[in-house]
Design an enzyme around this catalytic site. Structure first.
Site, PDB file in Angstrom:
ATOM      1  N   GLU A 121      -7.162   5.142   7.411  1.00 40.97           N
ATOM      2  CA  GLU A 121      -6.927   6.555   7.052  1.00 40.97           C
ATOM      3  C   GLU A 121      -8.146   7.120   6.318  1.00 40.97           C
ATOM      4  O   GLU A 121      -8.481   8.289   6.468  1.00 40.97           O
ATOM      5  CB  GLU A 121      -5.644   6.664   6.202  1.00 40.97           C
ATOM      6  CG  GLU A 121      -4.410   6.510   7.081  1.00 40.97           C
ATOM      7  CD  GLU A 121      -3.206   5.886   6.387  1.00 40.97           C
ATOM      8  OE1 GLU A 121      -3.157   5.862   5.148  1.00 40.97           O
ATOM      9  OE2 GLU A 121      -2.311   5.398   7.116  1.00 40.97           O
ATOM     10  N   ASN A 164       0.855  -1.182   0.000  1.00 39.70           N
ATOM     11  CA  ASN A 164       0.000   0.000   0.000  1.00 39.70           C
ATOM     12  C   ASN A 164       0.895   1.238   0.000  1.00 39.70           C
ATOM     13  O   ASN A 164       1.423   1.624   1.028  1.00 39.70           O
ATOM     14  CB  ASN A 164      -0.896  -0.028   1.257  1.00 39.70           C
ATOM     15  CG  ASN A 164      -1.762   1.215   1.367  1.00 39.70           C
ATOM     16  OD1 ASN A 164      -1.849   2.010   0.435  1.00 39.70           O
ATOM     17  ND2 ASN A 164      -2.404   1.387   2.521  1.00 39.70           N
ATOM     18  N   TRP A 165       1.054   1.808  -1.181  1.00 32.19           N
ATOM     19  CA  TRP A 165       1.984   2.945  -1.299  1.00 32.19           C
ATOM     20  C   TRP A 165       1.414   4.230  -0.704  1.00 32.19           C
ATOM     21  O   TRP A 165       2.126   5.203  -0.542  1.00 32.19           O
ATOM     22  CB  TRP A 165       2.316   3.195  -2.776  1.00 32.19           C
ATOM     23  CG  TRP A 165       3.181   2.145  -3.397  1.00 32.19           C
ATOM     24  CD1 TRP A 165       3.669   0.999  -2.802  1.00 32.19           C
ATOM     25  CD2 TRP A 165       3.675   2.137  -4.747  1.00 32.19           C
ATOM     26  NE1 TRP A 165       4.426   0.292  -3.700  1.00 32.19           N
ATOM     27  CE2 TRP A 165       4.452   0.965  -4.899  1.00 32.19           C
ATOM     28  CE3 TRP A 165       3.542   2.992  -5.825  1.00 32.19           C
ATOM     29  CZ2 TRP A 165       5.084   0.634  -6.098  1.00 32.19           C
ATOM     30  CZ3 TRP A 165       4.161   2.669  -7.021  1.00 32.19           C
ATOM     31  CH2 TRP A 165       4.929   1.510  -7.151  1.00 32.19           C
ATOM     32  N   LYS A 166       0.131   4.266  -0.469  1.00 34.37           N
ATOM     33  CA  LYS A 166      -0.534   5.499   0.009  1.00 34.37           C
ATOM     34  C   LYS A 166      -0.218   6.653  -0.946  1.00 34.37           C
ATOM     35  O   LYS A 166      -0.077   6.417  -2.139  1.00 34.37           O
ATOM     36  CB  LYS A 166      -0.129   5.794   1.457  1.00 34.37           C
ATOM     37  CG  LYS A 166      -0.275   4.557   2.344  1.00 34.37           C
ATOM     38  CD  LYS A 166      -0.173   4.833   3.801  1.00 34.37           C
ATOM     39  CE  LYS A 166      -0.325   3.522   4.564  1.00 34.37           C
ATOM     40  NZ  LYS A 166      -0.358   3.691   6.001  1.00 34.37           N
ATOM     41  N   GLY A 184       2.008   2.749  10.714  1.00 36.52           N
ATOM     42  CA  GLY A 184       2.981   3.828  10.565  1.00 36.52           C
ATOM     43  C   GLY A 184       3.627   4.268  11.868  1.00 36.52           C
ATOM     44  O   GLY A 184       4.282   5.310  11.930  1.00 36.52           O
ATOM     45  N   GLU A 229      -5.932  -4.430  10.482  1.00 32.52           N
ATOM     46  CA  GLU A 229      -4.914  -3.407  10.678  1.00 32.52           C
ATOM     47  C   GLU A 229      -5.233  -2.611  11.937  1.00 32.52           C
ATOM     48  O   GLU A 229      -6.027  -1.662  11.886  1.00 32.52           O
ATOM     49  CB  GLU A 229      -4.891  -2.460   9.481  1.00 32.52           C
ATOM     50  CG  GLU A 229      -4.523  -3.103   8.180  1.00 32.52           C
ATOM     51  CD  GLU A 229      -3.836  -2.129   7.228  1.00 32.52           C
ATOM     52  OE1 GLU A 229      -2.758  -2.446   6.753  1.00 32.52           O
ATOM     53  OE2 GLU A 229      -4.386  -1.031   6.995  1.00 32.52           O
ATOM     54  N   GLY A 277       2.736  -0.877   4.332  1.00 35.35           N
ATOM     55  CA  GLY A 277       2.796   0.536   3.965  1.00 35.35           C
ATOM     56  C   GLY A 277       4.243   0.972   3.788  1.00 35.35           C
ATOM     57  O   GLY A 277       4.879   0.726   2.756  1.00 35.35           O
ATOM     58  N   GLY A 278       4.793   1.599   4.813  1.00 37.81           N
ATOM     59  CA  GLY A 278       6.140   2.188   4.769  1.00 37.81           C
ATOM     60  C   GLY A 278       7.198   1.282   4.164  1.00 37.81           C
ATOM     61  O   GLY A 278       7.980   1.707   3.291  1.00 37.81           O
ATOM     62  N   HIS A 330      -9.752   1.534   4.492  1.00 37.22           N
ATOM     63  CA  HIS A 330      -8.506   1.730   5.240  1.00 37.22           C
ATOM     64  C   HIS A 330      -8.760   2.727   6.375  1.00 37.22           C
ATOM     65  O   HIS A 330      -9.547   3.667   6.209  1.00 37.22           O
ATOM     66  CB  HIS A 330      -7.417   2.250   4.297  1.00 37.22           C
ATOM     67  CG  HIS A 330      -6.062   2.238   4.935  1.00 37.22           C
ATOM     68  ND1 HIS A 330      -5.664   3.210   5.817  1.00 37.22           N
ATOM     69  CD2 HIS A 330      -5.043   1.356   4.867  1.00 37.22           C
ATOM     70  CE1 HIS A 330      -4.435   2.923   6.249  1.00 37.22           C
ATOM     71  NE2 HIS A 330      -4.041   1.805   5.686  1.00 37.22           N
ATOM     72  N   SER A 383       2.939  -1.665  10.498  1.00 34.98           N
ATOM     73  CA  SER A 383       4.376  -1.743  10.776  1.00 34.98           C
ATOM     74  C   SER A 383       4.985  -3.119  10.478  1.00 34.98           C
ATOM     75  O   SER A 383       5.830  -3.597  11.230  1.00 34.98           O
ATOM     76  CB  SER A 383       4.669  -1.310  12.212  1.00 34.98           C
ATOM     77  OG  SER A 383       4.296   0.038  12.409  1.00 34.98           O
TER      78      SER A 383
HETATM   79  P1  PGA Z   1       2.526   0.688   7.658  1.00 38.93           P
HETATM   80  O1  PGA Z   1       1.093   0.857   6.957  1.00 38.93           O
HETATM   81  O2  PGA Z   1       3.106  -0.621   7.157  1.00 38.93           O
HETATM   82  O3  PGA Z   1       3.328   1.873   7.234  1.00 38.93           O
HETATM   83  O4  PGA Z   1       2.281   0.637   9.138  1.00 38.93           O
HETATM   84  C1  PGA Z   1       0.234  -0.238   6.739  1.00 38.93           C
HETATM   85  C2  PGA Z   1      -1.054   0.224   6.140  1.00 38.93           C
HETATM   86  O5  PGA Z   1      -1.549   1.301   6.516  1.00 38.93           O
HETATM   87  O6  PGA Z   1      -1.650  -0.457   5.280  1.00 38.93           O
END
Ligand code: PGA
Length: 249
Positions: A92, A4-6, A170, A164, A231-232, A90, A210
Site C-alpha cells: 500500500e 498490521n492494523w493499517k 484484503g 505479500e 491485516g483484516g 508495504h 488474507s
Molecule cells: P490482509 O492484509 O490480511 O487484510 O489481506 C495483510 C497485509 O496487508 O499486511
C-alpha cells in the site's frame, strides 16, 4: 504473528482489543506476537503492553533523523514510542504513496541504524503473476530494498521479510499454501546466494495476504513459512487470537 492494523481502530477500540489480547493465554515459547497500530496509538499500546512479551511495530517511517518533513515520523520517534520493529515497503505504501525500492532501501538502512528491526514487505501484483514475472519481481524488490547491505554481504541480524502477494491483500484470495511456499523457498535461495547459508536458513519469512483462522494452519505447515502478517483478521480479538494460537491443533 504480526498484526498490521493499517489505518483502523480508534484509541478506545485499540485499548479494548489489546486488553483482550493481553488477557489471552498465549504460549510465547511457541509464538512471537507483534502489533502494528497507527502512530497515534503507539504510546498507549506501549503502556498497555508493558510487562508482556507482545512487541510493537510502526507501520512506516521516514529515513532521516529529523528535519523539515511535514507529516513524517522518524525512526527514533518510533523507538521512543515503544516500537521494536517497523513495517517497511508495504504494497500500500508502494502503490498509494509512490514509495520506490530505493526509498525503501533508505528506510531499511535507517531502521537498522536506529536499532529497529525492519519487517520488509515484498510481493507481486496480479498482472505480474499472470505474466509469470513473480520471481523476477520478488528478486528485484529484494535486491533494491536491501541494496545497502549487499556490499558487506551481511544481512542485519533479525531482519524479517514478509512475502505479500498484492492480489491476496484484503481480497479474501489467499495464495495457496503451495504458491506461498514456492516463493518463500525462492526467497531463502536468494538469501543464501546474496548472503550466506545461515542467512538463508535463519531469516524469518512471514506470509501475508488474507490470512484467516481457517487457513493459518495449512500455511504454517509449509517448511519455509515462519509466520504471518495479518491485516483484516487482526482487528478482532477472536480471529487474531485463533491465528496466534494456530499451534493448538
Ligand atoms: P490482509 O492484509 O490480511 O487484510 O489481506 C495483510 C497485509 O496487508 O499486511
Amino acid at each position: 504473528m504480526a498484526a498490521n492494523w493499517k489505518m483502523n481502530l480508534s484509541l478506545y477500540e485499540a485499548g479494548d482489543l489489546l486488553t483482550e489480547i493481553k488477557k489471552a493465554e498465549i504460549d510465547f515459547n511457541r509464538v512471537d506476537v507483534l502489533v502494528a497500530p497507527p502512530f497515534t496509538t503507539l504510546p498507549s499500546a506501549h503502556n498497555l503492553l508493558s510487562g508482556t512479551a507482545i512487541q510493537i511495530a510502526g507501520q512506516n517511517m521516514h529515513w532521516e533523523e529529523a528535519g523539515a518533513f511535514t507529516g513524517e515520523v522518524s525512526p527514533l520517534m518510533l523507538k521512543e514510542a515503544g516500537c521494536t520493529h517497523v513495517i517497511l515497503g508495504h504494497s500500500e505504501r508502494r502503490a498509494l504513496f509512490f514509495e520506490t525500492s530505493t526509498i525503501i532501501n533508505n528506510k531499511v538502512a535507517a531502521a537498522v541504524n536506529t536499532g529497529l528491526i525492519p519487517i520488509l514487505c515484498i510481493g507481486e501484483s496480479l498482472q505480474q503473476r499472470e505474466e509469470k514475472k513473480t520471481f523476477d519481481i520478488v528478486r528485484e524488490q529484494l535486491q533494491e530494498s536491501l541494496h545497502s547491505f549487499s556490499q558487506g554481504a551481511v544481512l542485519p541480524e533479525g531482519l524479517i521479510l514478509a512475502y505479500e502477494p498484492v492480489w491476496a491483500i484484503g481480497t479474501g484470495k489467499t495464495a495457496s499454501p503451495q504458491q506461498a511456499q514456492e516463493v518463500h523457498s525462492f526467497i531463502r535461495d536468494w538469501l543464501r546466494e546474496a548472503f550466506d547459508k545461515n542467512t538463508g536458513r535463519l531469516t524469518t519469512i512471514l506470509y501475508g495476504g488474507s490470512v484467516r483462522p481457517d487457513n493459518i494452519k495449512e500455511l504454517m505447515a509449509q517448511p519455509d513459512i515462519d509466520g504471518a502478517l495479518i491485516g483484516g483478521a487482526s482487528l478482532k480479538a477472536d480471529s487474531f487470537l485463533s491465528i496466534v494460537r494456530f499451534y493448538e491443533g
